[in-house]
Design an enzyme around this catalytic site. Sequence first.
Site, PDB file in Angstrom:
ATOM      1  N   GLN A  35       0.817  -1.212   0.000  1.00 42.74           N
ATOM      2  CA  GLN A  35       0.000   0.000   0.000  1.00 42.74           C
ATOM      3  C   GLN A  35       0.853   1.267   0.000  1.00 42.74           C
ATOM      4  O   GLN A  35       2.058   1.228   0.234  1.00 42.74           O
ATOM      5  CB  GLN A  35      -0.915   0.005   1.222  1.00 42.74           C
ATOM      6  CG  GLN A  35      -2.010  -1.051   1.172  1.00 42.74           C
ATOM      7  CD  GLN A  35      -3.008  -0.885   2.294  1.00 42.74           C
ATOM      8  OE1 GLN A  35      -2.972  -1.586   3.286  1.00 42.74           O
ATOM      9  NE2 GLN A  35      -3.926   0.061   2.136  1.00 42.74           N
ATOM     10  N   HIS A  36       0.174   2.367  -0.279  1.00 38.64           N
ATOM     11  CA  HIS A  36       0.662   3.732  -0.055  1.00 38.64           C
ATOM     12  C   HIS A  36       1.693   4.265  -1.058  1.00 38.64           C
ATOM     13  O   HIS A  36       1.850   5.466  -1.151  1.00 38.64           O
ATOM     14  CB  HIS A  36       1.288   3.895   1.337  1.00 38.64           C
ATOM     15  CG  HIS A  36       0.466   3.391   2.463  1.00 38.64           C
ATOM     16  ND1 HIS A  36      -0.850   3.735   2.649  1.00 38.64           N
ATOM     17  CD2 HIS A  36       0.776   2.563   3.481  1.00 38.64           C
ATOM     18  CE1 HIS A  36      -1.314   3.145   3.735  1.00 38.64           C
ATOM     19  NE2 HIS A  36      -0.352   2.422   4.266  1.00 38.64           N
TER      20      HIS A  36
ATOM     21  N   ASP B 128      -2.409  -4.957   0.288  1.00 38.96           N
ATOM     22  CA  ASP B 128      -1.938  -6.243   0.793  1.00 38.96           C
ATOM     23  C   ASP B 128      -2.682  -6.711   2.035  1.00 38.96           C
ATOM     24  O   ASP B 128      -3.036  -7.893   2.162  1.00 38.96           O
ATOM     25  CB  ASP B 128      -0.429  -6.222   1.033  1.00 38.96           C
ATOM     26  CG  ASP B 128       0.057  -5.018   1.823  1.00 38.96           C
ATOM     27  OD1 ASP B 128      -0.775  -4.240   2.328  1.00 38.96           O
ATOM     28  OD2 ASP B 128       1.284  -4.847   1.926  1.00 38.96           O
TER      29      ASP B 128
END
Length: 477
Positions: free
Chosen positions: A71-72, A236
Site C-alpha cells: 500500500q501507499h 496487501d
Amino acid sequence: MTLVAGVDSSTQSCKVVVRDAETGALVRQGRASHPDGTEVAPAAWWDALQEAVAQAGGLDDVAAVAVGGQQHGMVALDADGEVVRDALLWNDTRSAGAARDLIAELGDGDVVAGAQAWASAIGSVPVASLTVTKLRWLRDAEPENAARVAAVALPHDWLTWKLAGGLAGAGWEGLVTDRSDASGTGYWSPFTEDYRLDLLERALGSVPRLPRVLGPREAGPRLAGGGAVLAPGAGDNAGAALALGLQPGDVAVSIGTSGVVSAVAKAPTADGSGLVTGFADATGAYLPLACTLNASRVLDAARRILGVDHAGLSALALSAPAGADGLVHVPYLEGERTPNKPDATGALHGMRLTNTTPAHLARAAVEGMLCSLADGIDALRDVGVPVERLFLIGGGAQSEAVRRIAPTVLGLDVHVPTPGEYVADGAARQAAWVLSGTDAAPAWSAATDAEVVRAPAEPHVRAQYAAARELTVDRAS
C-alpha cells in the site's frame, strides 16, 4: 476447471498463484524478487511480475486476474503515461516533515485539531507512509517533477494498468483501483466512499487524474490482447483478510517486513491519535489497522548480531526466560509508524551482566517485536474494535519462538494457518468472486485447519516493555 490468478506484489518480491476458481485448490505458482530500497523503479515490479507469471505457467488459460500489492507507494505518471520518477514506497520516511506540515495546516496550526480533522476526513492521520505526504514532499523537493504529474497511482493500480496494456491499451479509463488501497492514499474517504480532491490539491498543488475506484466484485479492463478479466485487486492487508475470510471479532497479526494488526469492522473508524488507520477492506466493509515499520527485520537484525540462522535464533530465544531477566528491546530500527516516531532508533534497556547473553538478546528481540504488535491490538480495542480471535500470519509466523511466545505477550490463544501466500490467495479469491457474479465471495479460505497455540499470559513482559518504550525519543521531536 476454471482458473484464476492472484498476484502479490509486495515490498520484497512478487508472488503469483493460480487456483481453481470453484475449490480454491492450488494449481501452480511462481515467484520473483524485487530490489531492495525504499525508492524503486516501477519497471522492476513489472519485470518481476513477468518472471513470476512465467514460473506459474503463464496466464493464457486463466479467466480472471487480481493484483494485491504493497500500500501507499507513490507512482507518478506524466501525460504520456510514463513514470515521472522512481516510486517512493510505504517505508520511505523522507516525507515525515510533510506529514507534520499537512496536519498542522488542516488544524490552522493546532496539531491536535489537525490530526482529528484528517481522521474525520479520511479515517487516518497522515504519516510518512501515506501517499498524500509523498506528494507534498514531491511538490516541495522536486517541483519540476511535480509539475509533470498528470496521474497518480498506487503500485497495484499501476501493475493492473500495465497488464491491461497501459495508456496505449486500456487508456486512462483503464487505470483502476479498489476501495481498500484507495483508503490508504490520504485523499479517499471511507465515510463518503469518494476521493477528497481538496486534500489532494492541498498536498500536490494540483489535481491530477486518479484511478477509477471499482467495487469489491466489479470487473475492470481485460488483459492486453483481450484475455482474462482484471479484478479490482486490493491492498496487501485487505488481500490477506480476504484470504483468511476474516469476520468481525477476528484480528490478523501479520509479521512481514512491516507488522500489521488488522480487523474487519462494520463501520469506519476515525482515530485522531493516529494509532489506528481507518482503511476499507476488499469486501465492502472496513479494515481498521495498526501498522509498525519493524517486524520480521527485527528478527533478521538479531540473527545477524548473534551470527545464527533463524532456527538458531528461535532456539536461543526459547532457552531464555519470559521477560529475558529484564532485558528489553525497543525495536524501532527503521524509525516507527505506530507510534509515529519516524526518526527514532532501536534500543536495548535493562542490560546487566546476568542478561547480556545470546539467549537473552534473542528473547528480547522476539518479545520486543511482539510487544509492539500487542500495542497495536490495544489500539484497536481503544477505538471499539472487538478482539476475540487472533490469526498469526506472515513470514515471522514460521518462527517456532514467535509462535510459542506470541500467546504469552498477546494474551490470547493464537491461530496459525498453514503457511501460504495470503495476499496472492486473497487476490485469487477476489478474481473468482468477480467471475461468479454472486453477492458473497467464494467459500474457500486460507484459515481452514489453523494450528491453535496456547500459553499463559506473562503480563510483566508488556509492563517492562511499556516502561522502556517511553524512554525512546524521536530525534525530530
